[in-house]
Design a protein around this motif. Structure first.
Motif, short mmCIF file in Angstrom:
data_model
loop_
_atom_site.label_atom_id
_atom_site.label_comp_id
_atom_site.label_asym_id
_atom_site.label_seq_id
_atom_site.Cartn_x
_atom_site.Cartn_y
_atom_site.Cartn_z
N ILE A 202 0.83 -1.20 0.00
CA ILE A 202 0.00 0.00 0.00
C ILE A 202 0.87 1.25 0.00
N LEU A 203 2.14 1.14 0.40
CA LEU A 203 3.05 2.28 0.35
C LEU A 203 3.39 2.66 -1.08
N ASP A 204 3.29 1.67 -1.99
CA ASP A 204 3.63 1.91 -3.39
C ASP A 204 2.41 2.16 -4.27
N ILE A 205 1.33 1.41 -4.03
CA ILE A 205 0.19 1.47 -4.96
C ILE A 205 -1.09 1.98 -4.31
N GLY A 206 -1.06 2.22 -3.00
CA GLY A 206 -2.25 2.71 -2.32
C GLY A 206 -3.18 1.58 -1.87
N VAL A 207 -4.06 1.92 -0.96
CA VAL A 207 -4.94 0.92 -0.36
C VAL A 207 -5.96 0.38 -1.36
N GLN A 208 -6.59 1.25 -2.10
CA GLN A 208 -7.66 0.80 -2.99
C GLN A 208 -7.15 -0.17 -4.06
N GLU A 209 -5.99 0.15 -4.65
CA GLU A 209 -5.45 -0.75 -5.67
C GLU A 209 -5.03 -2.08 -5.05
N ALA A 210 -4.45 -2.03 -3.85
CA ALA A 210 -4.06 -3.27 -3.17
C ALA A 210 -5.28 -4.14 -2.88
N LEU A 211 -6.37 -3.51 -2.47
CA LEU A 211 -7.59 -4.27 -2.20
C LEU A 211 -8.14 -4.91 -3.47
N ARG A 212 -7.98 -4.21 -4.60
CA ARG A 212 -8.44 -4.79 -5.87
C ARG A 212 -7.61 -6.01 -6.26
N GLN A 213 -6.34 -6.03 -5.85
CA GLN A 213 -5.47 -7.16 -6.17
C GLN A 213 -5.70 -8.35 -5.25
N GLY A 214 -6.32 -8.12 -4.12
CA GLY A 214 -6.49 -9.18 -3.14
C GLY A 214 -7.88 -9.77 -3.15
N TYR A 215 -8.04 -10.85 -2.38
CA TYR A 215 -9.36 -11.48 -2.25
C TYR A 215 -9.75 -11.47 -0.79
N TRP A 216 -10.91 -10.87 -0.52
CA TRP A 216 -11.45 -10.85 0.83
C TRP A 216 -12.87 -11.36 0.78
N ASP A 217 -13.15 -12.40 1.57
CA ASP A 217 -14.45 -13.06 1.59
C ASP A 217 -15.35 -12.38 2.62
N LYS A 218 -16.17 -11.45 2.17
CA LYS A 218 -17.03 -10.69 3.09
C LYS A 218 -18.05 -11.58 3.79
N SER A 219 -18.60 -12.54 3.06
CA SER A 219 -19.63 -13.40 3.67
C SER A 219 -19.03 -14.22 4.80
N SER A 220 -17.81 -14.73 4.61
CA SER A 220 -17.15 -15.48 5.68
C SER A 220 -16.78 -14.58 6.84
N PHE A 221 -16.42 -13.33 6.54
CA PHE A 221 -16.14 -12.36 7.58
C PHE A 221 -17.36 -12.19 8.50
N ASN A 222 -18.52 -12.03 7.89
CA ASN A 222 -19.74 -11.88 8.70
C ASN A 222 -20.12 -13.19 9.39
N LYS A 223 -19.90 -14.31 8.70
CA LYS A 223 -20.27 -15.61 9.26
C LYS A 223 -19.47 -15.93 10.51
N ARG A 224 -18.19 -15.53 10.54
CA ARG A 224 -17.35 -15.83 11.70
C ARG A 224 -17.51 -14.79 12.82
N GLY A 225 -18.48 -13.88 12.66
CA GLY A 225 -18.70 -12.89 13.71
C GLY A 225 -17.67 -11.79 13.68
N GLY A 226 -17.26 -11.36 12.48
CA GLY A 226 -16.25 -10.32 12.37
C GLY A 226 -16.69 -8.99 12.93
N ILE A 227 -18.00 -8.77 13.03
CA ILE A 227 -18.54 -7.55 13.63
C ILE A 227 -19.09 -7.90 15.01
N TYR A 228 -18.53 -7.27 16.04
CA TYR A 228 -18.95 -7.57 17.40
C TYR A 228 -18.72 -6.35 18.27
#
Length: 247
Positions: A202-228
């Protein structure tokens, strides 16, 4: 950004820098939650007296309440449990939420931890099924080799069935945990856990571009209780207008 977690390695190897980061995240960024994952061996009362006001959650890694098992796993030389008990007391004294993290593996999946959990009463107890990730902890040439610790799903489920009656109990089997975390490594790259190489920094390409390059499973995040309830003030995104977060 609403929450940040400092993990390792061991964050308390560098207490001076850790303290500065905690203060910056709370005072300058005004984050709802600042948490740390530690093995507890280097956490000092003096540090918490100075910086505890900037810590919402302190999570301690504790894989067993049997010191012989802890030594076998690699958790210290027989002094790990006193540290866990000491930290649970210090967190109460400093108004910090105390959390336990347990990796369920070959050496502890048959253990009964009910009595100790009832005594310590963590506000949250995360129980992970040990997970092998290509390129991270699968090397037979180094100490980072989790293969000897793996268990089958039925063995993990037997541990969960034994402890699931605790309100603080949060299970994380492999299928839920694998890609549900946003993790920055020491180079400020997001890790693609089990799905490919890390993103650019993220120091080179910024957060948004790094997030586009990665994979984050939002449904699993919510399923495991990521918000508490992750803020010691009670102001958490569990009660915010958008409980699913806008990433």
């Amino acid at each position: 950004m609403r929450k940040i977690n400092f993990a390792g390695g061991e964050p308390f190897l560098y207490p001076k820098y850790l303290g500065q980061l905690l203060q910056f995240c709370k005072k300058d960024l005004a984050l709802e939650s600042v948490s740390i994952v530690t093995n507890g061996s280097r956490v000092k009362d003096r540090f918490l007296s100075t910086f505890g006001q900037y810590i919402d959650v302190l999570a301690v890694s504790c894989d067993s309440f049997n010191e012989e098992v802890n030594v076998r796993i690699g958790r210290g030389n027989g002094s790990h449990l006193p540290n866990v008990l000491r930290l649970s007391r210090l967190c109460r004294e400093h108004g910090i939420k105390f959390k336990l993290n347990t990796v369920v593996n070959k050496y502890n999946y048959q253990e009964d931890m009910n009595q100790q959990i009832s005594e310590i009463q963590p506000f949250r107890w995360k129980c992970f099924q040990v997970l092998v990730i290509d390129g991270e902890n699968d090397s037979t040439a180094t100490l980072r080799n989790a293969n000897p610790f793996t268990i089958i799903d039925e063995e993990y489920e037997s541990f969960c069935n034994r402890h699931s009656h605790h309100k603080c109990f949060v299970p994380e089997p492999n299928n839920v945990m694998k890609s549900s975390y946003l993790i920055l490594d020491e180079y400020m790259c997001f890790l693609n856990k089990g799905t490919g190489a890390p993103t650019g920094s993220i120091l080179d390409i910024g957060v948004q571009e790094a997030l586009r390059q990665g994979y984050w499973d939002k449904s699993s995040f919510n399923k495991r209780g990521g918000i508490y309830d992750w803020s010691k003030t009670g102001e958490s995104c569990a009660t915010a207008r958008d409980p699913n977060l806008d990433w």
